[in-house]
Motif scaffolding. Structure first.
Motif: not given
Length: 167
Positions: A1-21
């Motif tokens: 499976m090929i995985v993207k090397d960038y995050l869309n806006a929702e994924e970036l928000n999810d990332f920041l939320l996980i970092a905060t958690v």
């Protein structure tokens, strides 16, 4: 499976939320332990959560492009999580909707964008400026004219033909 090397806006928000958690879990584990408010099992479970959240974030960042990593780093510096009531959210939503009506770009970025648009729409264009929706944007934002002085539009231009030397 090929995985993207960038995050869309929702994924970036999810990332920041996980970092905060992750930061919050770490703070809770250390703070509550120092006040003797965690059992050994609770402490262990929070430590597991920390470890796996950290592994996830590290692996995710490692597969992203350097540009994307810088974007995340910059957003993380200015990221803040707030809990707000519904009334306040509705008021803020109205302000955000107003803010989204205007794009904010540095002049250099805007002019670069204009050059790219002109390469697509203005090169060899025969359309009259009255019927071009880009014309008003360019004029209102003081975009430099092409200098070709074509009769149809101040931004239209022709790509000069390059002759090949024979011999």
């Amino acid at each position: 499976m090929i995985v993207k090397d960038y995050l869309n806006a929702e994924e970036l928000n999810d990332f920041l939320l996980i970092a905060t958690v992750l930061q919050t879990v770490s703070k809770i584990r250390k703070g509550w332990s120092s006040r003797n408010n965690l059992t050994k099992e609770e402490h262990k479970n929070l430590k597991y959560a920390e470890t796996y959240l950290e592994k996830f974030l590290t692996q995710l960042v490692s597969r992203l492009s350097a540009k994307e990593q810088r974007k995340i780093e910059n957003r993380a510096k200015e990221f803040e999580l707030k809990i707000i009531d519904k009334y306040t959210l509705q008021r803020m939503k109205g302000q955000w909707e107003e803010e989204l009506k205007v794009a904010h770009l540095k002049r250099e970025e805007f002019e670069d964008w204009c050059e790219q648009i002109m390469e697509i729409h203005c090169k060899h264009c025969k359309k009259h400026h009255d019927s071009c929706n880009l014309y008003d944007v360019f004029v209102n934002n003081f975009v430099p004219e092409s200098g070709w002085n074509l009769e149809n539009c101040r931004y239209a231009y022709r790509k000069p033909k390059v002759r090949k030397k024979v011999g």
